[in-house]
Design a protein around this motif. Structure first.
Motif, PDB file in Angstrom:
ATOM      1  N   LEU A 224      87.554  -8.174   6.694  1.00  0.00           N
ATOM      2  CA  LEU A 224      88.265  -9.223   5.953  1.00  0.00           C
ATOM      3  C   LEU A 224      88.605 -10.422   6.832  1.00  0.00           C
ATOM      4  O   LEU A 224      88.791 -11.523   6.325  1.00  0.00           O
ATOM      5  N   GLY A 225      88.735 -10.213   8.132  1.00  0.00           N
ATOM      6  CA  GLY A 225      89.094 -11.292   9.045  1.00  0.00           C
ATOM      7  C   GLY A 225      90.572 -11.505   9.122  1.00  0.00           C
ATOM      8  O   GLY A 225      91.189 -11.365  10.172  1.00  0.00           O
ATOM      9  N   VAL A 226      91.167 -11.859   8.014  1.00  0.00           N
ATOM     10  CA  VAL A 226      92.613 -12.008   7.889  1.00  0.00           C
ATOM     11  C   VAL A 226      93.003 -11.506   6.510  1.00  0.00           C
ATOM     12  O   VAL A 226      92.314 -11.771   5.518  1.00  0.00           O
ATOM     13  N   ALA A 227      94.106 -10.742   6.451  1.00  0.00           N
ATOM     14  CA  ALA A 227      94.419 -10.046   5.198  1.00  0.00           C
ATOM     15  C   ALA A 227      95.906  -9.771   5.100  1.00  0.00           C
ATOM     16  O   ALA A 227      96.570  -9.522   6.108  1.00  0.00           O
ATOM     17  N   THR A 228      96.411  -9.790   3.892  1.00  0.00           N
ATOM     18  CA  THR A 228      97.768  -9.321   3.655  1.00  0.00           C
ATOM     19  C   THR A 228      97.780  -7.799   3.647  1.00  0.00           C
ATOM     20  O   THR A 228      96.727  -7.145   3.600  1.00  0.00           O
ATOM     21  N   ARG A 229      98.953  -7.242   3.653  1.00  0.00           N
ATOM     22  CA  ARG A 229      99.083  -5.785   3.536  1.00  0.00           C
ATOM     23  C   ARG A 229      98.418  -5.308   2.251  1.00  0.00           C
ATOM     24  O   ARG A 229      97.723  -4.281   2.237  1.00  0.00           O
ATOM     25  N   ALA A 230      98.621  -6.022   1.163  1.00  0.00           N
ATOM     26  CA  ALA A 230      98.009  -5.639  -0.113  1.00  0.00           C
ATOM     27  C   ALA A 230      96.487  -5.674  -0.032  1.00  0.00           C
ATOM     28  O   ALA A 230      95.806  -4.823  -0.612  1.00  0.00           O
ATOM     29  N   ASP A 231      95.931  -6.656   0.679  1.00  0.00           N
ATOM     30  CA  ASP A 231      94.479  -6.727   0.849  1.00  0.00           C
ATOM     31  C   ASP A 231      93.959  -5.495   1.581  1.00  0.00           C
ATOM     32  O   ASP A 231      92.923  -4.930   1.224  1.00  0.00           O
ATOM     33  N   LEU A 232      94.672  -5.096   2.622  1.00  0.00           N
ATOM     34  CA  LEU A 232      94.260  -3.939   3.413  1.00  0.00           C
ATOM     35  C   LEU A 232      94.362  -2.652   2.596  1.00  0.00           C
ATOM     36  O   LEU A 232      93.505  -1.767   2.704  1.00  0.00           O
ATOM     37  N   LEU A 233      95.386  -2.537   1.788  1.00  0.00           N
ATOM     38  CA  LEU A 233      95.501  -1.386   0.897  1.00  0.00           C
ATOM     39  C   LEU A 233      94.319  -1.317  -0.060  1.00  0.00           C
ATOM     40  O   LEU A 233      93.764  -0.247  -0.322  1.00  0.00           O
ATOM     41  N   ASP A 234      93.911  -2.460  -0.570  1.00  0.00           N
ATOM     42  CA  ASP A 234      92.896  -2.493  -1.613  1.00  0.00           C
ATOM     43  C   ASP A 234      91.502  -2.191  -1.087  1.00  0.00           C
ATOM     44  O   ASP A 234      90.681  -1.634  -1.820  1.00  0.00           O
ATOM     45  N   TYR A 235      91.212  -2.534   0.165  1.00  0.00           N
ATOM     46  CA  TYR A 235      89.829  -2.472   0.644  1.00  0.00           C
ATOM     47  C   TYR A 235      89.253  -1.073   0.499  1.00  0.00           C
ATOM     48  O   TYR A 235      88.130  -0.894   0.010  1.00  0.00           O
ATOM     49  N   HIS A 236      89.980  -0.058   0.939  1.00  0.00           N
ATOM     50  CA  HIS A 236      89.538   1.329   0.765  1.00  0.00           C
ATOM     51  C   HIS A 236      90.454   2.092  -0.191  1.00  0.00           C
ATOM     52  O   HIS A 236      90.451   3.324  -0.212  1.00  0.00           O
ATOM     53  N   ARG A 237      91.247   1.340  -0.983  1.00  0.00           N
ATOM     54  CA  ARG A 237      92.166   1.910  -1.964  1.00  0.00           C
ATOM     55  C   ARG A 237      93.087   2.956  -1.322  1.00  0.00           C
ATOM     56  O   ARG A 237      93.148   4.113  -1.748  1.00  0.00           O
ATOM     57  N   LEU A 238      93.775   2.513  -0.289  1.00  0.00           N
ATOM     58  CA  LEU A 238      94.725   3.367   0.409  1.00  0.00           C
ATOM     59  C   LEU A 238      96.060   3.370  -0.314  1.00  0.00           C
ATOM     60  O   LEU A 238      96.368   2.456  -1.091  1.00  0.00           O
ATOM     61  N   ARG A 239      96.867   4.371  -0.035  1.00  0.00           N
ATOM     62  CA  ARG A 239      98.231   4.420  -0.543  1.00  0.00           C
ATOM     63  C   ARG A 239      99.172   3.814   0.486  1.00  0.00           C
ATOM     64  O   ARG A 239      98.908   3.852   1.692  1.00  0.00           O
ATOM     65  N   ALA A 240     100.282   3.265  -0.002  1.00  0.00           N
ATOM     66  CA  ALA A 240     101.242   2.644   0.906  1.00  0.00           C
ATOM     67  C   ALA A 240     101.741   3.636   1.949  1.00  0.00           C
ATOM     68  O   ALA A 240     101.889   3.293   3.136  1.00  0.00           O
TER      69      ALA A 240
END
Length: 401
Positions: A224-240
């Motif tokens: 992603l290069g630069v990402a919010t926490r929500a972006d990082l959660l979404d990339y591999h559909r992780l849980r908080a």
């Protein structure tokens, strides 16, 4: 730029503040859409860098997993794309952002998800007898890789959703990690015992959940290069609860991005250190993007970075569609500037519906349409509905040249 709410969780002090344009260019470079394409690494290189390429059954111009490397590498041969993905043990299918193809090196990283599915004990509410489950594994052990039809049938009836017990069992085994798919035949999954298909050095690894997630977060940050926490959660559909304990020591660094917060304010984000090491420069790619492309599969991120609200309308009733069945955003100059809903009729690429933000993008649109047509073996382009008919003479002249 459309602003979205910032993440509410506290973040460490930022090491730098990025402008919105800088963040956009960093994201494009990280996704392989700014700068010279790495043609030597090819399709496998694209997959390894992105970490996941989403799969989908829809095929109009081509299937989505073909469109992703095409967008980055240009007119790479479609048979070469299929060969790079399947049949050589270099990748496997699993649940990441959605159903995705993943580099085989990531097999150990999804152990946390396989354990979670196993602990749950069922797959999407489907139950299957232990006897059927054992029968599937025994048949694969005795006969080698098989499709669900060869295992005993994929469906009870003609309805797509009415899975047979055998199909439920093998998909459950796939989720649990007893079975893996590294090959497709005529778009059908070919299932094999994981212990036989995954390289020993990878199959034998037993990583903790935190180690798995930490590595996936680092990989997602690089993609992603630069990402919010929500972006990082979404990339591999992780849980908080999976991401939060490892984010601070994932190797990503805290930054702020101007314009990413409410009302255009700055918002906290995380960046790949390598993305900050050099300014993002190079040639921008002009291309049509699959709606499932990882540059734009996260709709809030797409709105935040590009100011485009884009939704897949394939499952929207025809009379309610705004941009078309499989509208593909047009990327040029590092921005999303329009949409094309494509189809194929014989050797003609048909642009059923086209919209552009500005007349100055007509040449880019024509370039993208001509290149896409040549890639799928079409020798002509026909434009049907055009949002602004005043653009038609210039567009058709460019397409005819």
């Amino acid at each position: 730029m459309t602003a979205v709410p910032a993440d509410s969780s506290p973040a460490p002090s930022p090491v730098t503040v990025l402008g919105a344009d800088d963040a956009r260019r960093i994201a494009l470079r990280a996704q392989g859409l700014l700068g010279a394409p790495d043609r030597r690494a090819g399709v496998r290189g694209v997959l390894r860098h992105l970490g996941a390429v989403q799969l989908d059954t829809i095929s109009v111009l081509a299937r989505s997993h073909e469109l992703v490397p095409y967008a980055r590498l240009g007119a790479v041969g479609r048979p070469a794309i299929e060969a790079a993905y399947w049949g050589h043990g270099t990748s496997f299918e699993y649940w990441s952002h959605a159903a995705c193809i993943l580099p085989v090196e990531e097999w150990p990283l999804f152990a946390f998800r396989r354990r979670r599915y196993r602990d749950r004990g069922h797959l999407w509410g489907h139950q299957v007898s232990p006897e059927t489950y054992r029968h599937v594994l025994d048949k694969l052990r005795a006969e080698g890789p098989l499709t669900s039809t060869e295992l005993g049938g994929a469906k009870k009836t003609a309805e797509w959703w009415d899975w047979s017990d055998t199909k439920i069992a093998v998909e459950r085994a796939l989720a649990f990690g007893d079975v893996v798919c590294t090959e497709r035949r005529s778009w059908k999954r070919v299932y094999a015992l994981a212990e036989q298909a995954v390289p020993d050095a990878l199959f034998g690894q037993d990583r903790s959940g935190e180690e798995c997630v930490r590595t996936l977060v680092s990989q997602a940050g690089a993609a992603l290069g630069v990402a919010t926490r929500a972006d990082l959660l979404d990339y591999h559909r992780l849980r908080a609860e999976e991401l939060d304990p490892v984010l601070a020591d994932s190797g990503l660094v805290p930054v702020e991005v101007a314009g990413w917060g409410p009302d255009g304010t700055a918002a906290p984000a995380w960046a790949d250190p390598a993305a900050l090491a050099a300014p993002p420069r190079g040639r921008h790619r002009t291309t049509l993007l699959s709606p499932f492309d990882s540059l734009i599969w996260d709709r809030p991120r797409t709105e935040r970075i590009f100011g485009m609200t884009h939704r897949l309308e394939a499952y929207t009733p025809r009379h309610k569609r705004v941009h078309g069945y499989f509208a593909m955003p047009l990327l040029t100059g590092g921005r999303l500037v329009g949409r094309v809903d494509p189809a194929r009729e014989g050797r003609t690429l048909v642009a059923r519906q086209v919209s552009l933000d500005s007349v100055r993008h007509v040449e880019a649109l024509a370039t993208a349409l001509r290149e896409a047509a040549a890639w799928v073996g079409c020798d002509g382009v026909r434009v049907e509905a055009l949002h602004d008919e005043r653009l038609r003479p210039a567009l058709e002249k460019l397409l005819a040249d």
